[in-house]
Design a protein around this motif. Structure first.
Motif, PDB file in Angstrom:
ATOM      1  N   PHE A 160      36.464  49.378  40.010  1.00  0.00           N
ATOM      2  CA  PHE A 160      36.282  48.799  41.595  1.00  0.00           C
ATOM      3  C   PHE A 160      37.395  49.172  42.258  1.00  0.00           C
ATOM      4  N   PRO A 161      37.585  50.581  42.383  1.00  0.00           N
ATOM      5  CA  PRO A 161      38.619  51.422  42.970  1.00  0.00           C
ATOM      6  C   PRO A 161      38.895  50.840  44.456  1.00  0.00           C
ATOM      7  N   GLU A 162      37.643  50.233  45.106  1.00  0.00           N
ATOM      8  CA  GLU A 162      37.904  50.016  46.478  1.00  0.00           C
ATOM      9  C   GLU A 162      37.888  48.379  46.730  1.00  0.00           C
ATOM     10  N   ALA A 163      38.360  47.594  45.598  1.00  0.00           N
ATOM     11  CA  ALA A 163      38.533  46.252  45.636  1.00  0.00           C
ATOM     12  C   ALA A 163      39.929  45.862  46.234  1.00  0.00           C
TER      13      ALA A 163
ATOM     14  N   SER B 259      34.686  36.011  44.559  1.00  0.00           N
ATOM     15  CA  SER B 259      34.218  36.699  45.747  1.00  0.00           C
ATOM     16  C   SER B 259      33.522  37.882  45.524  1.00  0.00           C
ATOM     17  N   ILE B 260      33.725  38.661  44.268  1.00  0.00           N
ATOM     18  CA  ILE B 260      33.174  39.590  44.000  1.00  0.00           C
ATOM     19  C   ILE B 260      31.562  39.398  43.827  1.00  0.00           C
ATOM     20  N   TRP B 261      31.038  38.368  43.212  1.00  0.00           N
ATOM     21  CA  TRP B 261      29.715  38.087  42.857  1.00  0.00           C
ATOM     22  C   TRP B 261      28.969  36.819  43.939  1.00  0.00           C
TER      23      TRP B 261
ATOM     24  N   ARG C 182      44.110  45.185  31.150  1.00  0.00           N
ATOM     25  CA  ARG C 182      42.517  44.991  31.785  1.00  0.00           C
ATOM     26  C   ARG C 182      42.663  45.619  33.197  1.00  0.00           C
ATOM     27  N   GLN C 183      43.666  46.073  33.860  1.00  0.00           N
ATOM     28  CA  GLN C 183      43.513  46.333  35.264  1.00  0.00           C
ATOM     29  C   GLN C 183      43.094  47.878  35.186  1.00  0.00           C
ATOM     30  N   ILE C 184      43.311  48.479  34.021  1.00  0.00           N
ATOM     31  CA  ILE C 184      42.690  49.999  33.984  1.00  0.00           C
ATOM     32  C   ILE C 184      41.302  50.047  34.233  1.00  0.00           C
ATOM     33  N   PHE C 185      40.766  48.950  33.479  1.00  0.00           N
ATOM     34  CA  PHE C 185      39.128  48.809  33.811  1.00  0.00           C
ATOM     35  C   PHE C 185      38.693  48.441  34.988  1.00  0.00           C
TER      36      PHE C 185
ATOM     37  N   MET D  31      41.023  42.552  42.825  1.00  0.00           N
ATOM     38  CA  MET D  31      41.521  42.935  41.640  1.00  0.00           C
ATOM     39  C   MET D  31      41.938  42.046  40.591  1.00  0.00           C
ATOM     40  N   HIS D  32      42.765  40.866  40.995  1.00  0.00           N
ATOM     41  CA  HIS D  32      43.168  39.839  40.489  1.00  0.00           C
ATOM     42  C   HIS D  32      41.849  38.900  39.621  1.00  0.00           C
ATOM     43  N   GLU D  33      41.081  38.808  40.776  1.00  0.00           N
ATOM     44  CA  GLU D  33      39.947  37.844  40.231  1.00  0.00           C
ATOM     45  C   GLU D  33      39.169  38.588  38.964  1.00  0.00           C
ATOM     46  N   LEU D  34      38.934  40.037  39.109  1.00  0.00           N
ATOM     47  CA  LEU D  34      38.495  40.701  37.994  1.00  0.00           C
ATOM     48  C   LEU D  34      39.148  40.623  36.799  1.00  0.00           C
ATOM     49  N   ASN D  35      40.399  40.823  36.898  1.00  0.00           N
ATOM     50  CA  ASN D  35      41.423  40.734  35.768  1.00  0.00           C
ATOM     51  C   ASN D  35      40.969  39.320  35.122  1.00  0.00           C
ATOM     52  N   GLU D  36      41.139  38.276  35.770  1.00  0.00           N
ATOM     53  CA  GLU D  36      41.161  37.105  35.227  1.00  0.00           C
ATOM     54  C   GLU D  36      39.746  36.879  34.549  1.00  0.00           C
ATOM     55  N   LEU D  37      38.835  37.340  35.400  1.00  0.00           N
ATOM     56  CA  LEU D  37      37.191  36.865  34.914  1.00  0.00           C
ATOM     57  C   LEU D  37      37.146  37.751  33.673  1.00  0.00           C
ATOM     58  N   GLN D  38      37.585  38.981  33.509  1.00  0.00           N
ATOM     59  CA  GLN D  38      37.318  39.584  32.010  1.00  0.00           C
ATOM     60  C   GLN D  38      38.307  38.971  31.016  1.00  0.00           C
ATOM     61  N   ARG D  39      39.461  38.425  31.219  1.00  0.00           N
ATOM     62  CA  ARG D  39      40.366  37.500  30.241  1.00  0.00           C
ATOM     63  C   ARG D  39      39.461  36.461  29.826  1.00  0.00           C
ATOM     64  N   LEU D  40      38.696  35.661  30.872  1.00  0.00           N
ATOM     65  CA  LEU D  40      38.281  34.442  30.543  1.00  0.00           C
ATOM     66  C   LEU D  40      36.786  34.691  29.822  1.00  0.00           C
ATOM     67  N   SER D  41      36.125  35.794  30.185  1.00  0.00           N
ATOM     68  CA  SER D  41      35.046  36.023  29.357  1.00  0.00           C
ATOM     69  C   SER D  41      34.931  36.385  28.102  1.00  0.00           C
ATOM     70  N   ALA D  42      35.772  37.087  27.387  1.00  0.00           N
ATOM     71  CA  ALA D  42      35.596  37.518  26.265  1.00  0.00           C
ATOM     72  C   ALA D  42      37.017  37.488  25.533  1.00  0.00           C
ATOM     73  N   THR D  43      37.193  37.249  24.320  1.00  0.00           N
ATOM     74  CA  THR D  43      38.554  37.660  23.346  1.00  0.00           C
ATOM     75  C   THR D  43      38.341  39.295  23.207  1.00  0.00           C
ATOM     76  N   GLY D  44      39.575  39.844  22.871  1.00  0.00           N
ATOM     77  CA  GLY D  44      39.977  41.106  22.702  1.00  0.00           C
ATOM     78  C   GLY D  44      38.904  41.579  21.593  1.00  0.00           C
ATOM     79  N   GLU D  45      38.641  40.784  20.419  1.00  0.00           N
ATOM     80  CA  GLU D  45      37.772  41.251  19.446  1.00  0.00           C
ATOM     81  C   GLU D  45      36.365  41.358  19.873  1.00  0.00           C
ATOM     82  N   ALA D  46      36.008  40.313  20.539  1.00  0.00           N
ATOM     83  CA  ALA D  46      34.537  40.403  21.025  1.00  0.00           C
ATOM     84  C   ALA D  46      34.299  41.413  21.993  1.00  0.00           C
ATOM     85  N   ALA D  47      35.437  41.675  22.929  1.00  0.00           N
ATOM     86  CA  ALA D  47      35.130  42.725  23.904  1.00  0.00           C
ATOM     87  C   ALA D  47      34.911  44.129  23.199  1.00  0.00           C
TER      88      ALA D  47
END
Length: 403
Positions: free
Chosen positions: A297-300, A170-172, A289-292, A305-321
């Motif tokens: 996106f303070p007004e999300a 829904s963000i994008w 991830r919620q910190i980022f 917020m849940h979508e963004l947290n999951e999208l970040q987790r799915l998008s990259a590993t910790g090392e790649a990030a």
């Protein structure tokens, strides 16, 4: 001027014909100038309402852009992009973000018309897309997807991207579907992210080379380029190196100089953040991830917020990030800015906590002829529910539509 009422227009619409028009779940009361859905009023600006009333009154005939401008802004000379902004706001109000076959149809090169039967009930929320792969110079696999038809528009990768999942977010989705309605929109995942190779070597030069590898694989010779966040720097570097291939540049929430270039004294803080990312990024607990997410996106909403947290987790590993963060911090394309010659639109949220608005002002000052637009709000990317969203998307579409 868009917030001015046009009483003479309202009076004209009240004479003759039915006073209330029903279409789908909507009711348009011409006498009271009120749009409602299932009996509940649908908020709509005065100018967007004028556009709707004009199109409805045409009884399915195409109304030229010239006639719409004359009726909606009587006696006033305005640019055509004002009309495009209002049409986009109207389509959003009618729930047509995901359907190019909605109530308001575009007659290419002529104008618009109203179709009362609206979108088919089984229409998909977003257009279909096929995911394909290109190869970088070093053989890295790069996932990309194209959706929509029209002039080619390429979105450079950003933090974070996933061509399969961000299309449904829904963000994008509001922005992406709006762009795909009038363009062949190409998106791709940068190396280390999404469906592209996660273990590929990460560098800024490789990121710029990857853009060329993807557009070559897609068969694009010349195209408009959209750079959001870190994608702005990649887009700027590519436009400076290959000016014959870039028709226009749209840059949103971007920067030409990374964190350590602007503030070398922040190196220790960056190292600490990278360590935390390596350790906590991929965990099921989204607390880190919620910190980022909260910062950017303070007004999300809670769901976003849940979508963004999951999208970040799915998008990259910790090392790649962590490696991507390090690459971003060292970016410096400031020397390329004076070499940009294509039409350029620069947008940035005024209170963006991820990337200060001054970074985009720097770009606009140095790129010849660049237009700069500061947007009210604190979100790194303008959210669909924001009052500024229709204007944000409308300006991008109007800029891309210019000759």
């Amino acid at each position: 001027m868009d917030d001015l009422k046009s009483p003479e227009f309202g009076e004209a619409m009240q004479t003759g014909g039915p006073r209330t028009i029903s279409f789908g779940p909507f009711q348009l009361d011409l006498a009271r100038r009120r749009l409602s859905r299932d009996g509940l009023e649908t908020p709509l600006g005065e100018r967007a309402l004028d556009v709707l009333c004009t199109l409805v009154a045409a009884d399915g005939e195409v109304v030229s852009k010239r006639d719409l401008l004359a009726k909606v802004w009587p006696g006033v000379t305005v640019e055509e992009n004002n009309l495009q902004v209002q049409v986009y706001a109207l389509r959003r109000a009618l729930g047509e973000d995901g359907d190019a076959r909605g109530y308001i149809r575009t007659a290419s090169g002529r104008g618009y018309r109203f179709v009362g039967d609206g979108p088919p009930s089984a229409a998909p929320a977003v257009p279909e897309q096929d995911i394909r792969y290109a190869r970088g110079r070093d053989g890295a696999h790069l996932a990309y997807a194209i959706a929509g038809e029209g002039p080619p528009l390429v979105r450079a990768p950003l933090w974070m991207s996933h061509v399969e999942h961000d299309w449904k977010s829904s963000i994008w989705s509001g922005l992406l579907v709006a762009l795909a309605r009038s363009h062949a929109l190409l998106r791709y995942d940068g190396r280390g992210m999404g469906l592209s190779d996660r273990d590929a070597a990460i560098s800024f030069d490789a990121a710029v080379d990857d853009l060329e590898a993807v557009v070559d694989a897609a068969g694009l010779e010349r195209f408009a380029l959209l750079g959001i966040s870190q994608g702005a720097a990649v887009s700027l570097a590519f436009a400076a190196r290959r000016p014959e291939r870039v028709a226009k540049l749209v840059l949103a929430g971007g920067y030409a100089r990374g964190r350590l270039v602007v503030a070398p004294e922040s190196a220790a803080a960056l190292e600490a953040t990278k360590t935390l990312v390596r350790e906590g990024w991929g965990r099921d607990n989204p607390a880190f991830r919620q910190i980022f997410t909260s910062l950017g996106f303070p007004e999300a909403t809670a769901a976003q917020m849940h979508e963004l947290n999951e999208l970040q987790r799915l998008s990259a590993t910790g090392e790649a990030a962590a490696r991507i963060m390090d690459m971003q911090a060292h970016i410096d394309v400031s020397a390329d800015l004076a070499r940009i010659r294509c039409p350029t639109l620069v947008l940035h949220s005024r209170d963006d906590a991820w990337i200060p608005v001054e970074r985009s002002r720097e770009i606009a000052r140095e790129v010849t002829g660049a237009r700069f637009r500061e947007i009210a709000g604190a979100n790194h990317v303008v959210l669909p529910q924001s009052p500024q969203f229709a204007d944000y998307v409308g300006r991008i579409l109007a800029f891309l539509a210019e000759p």
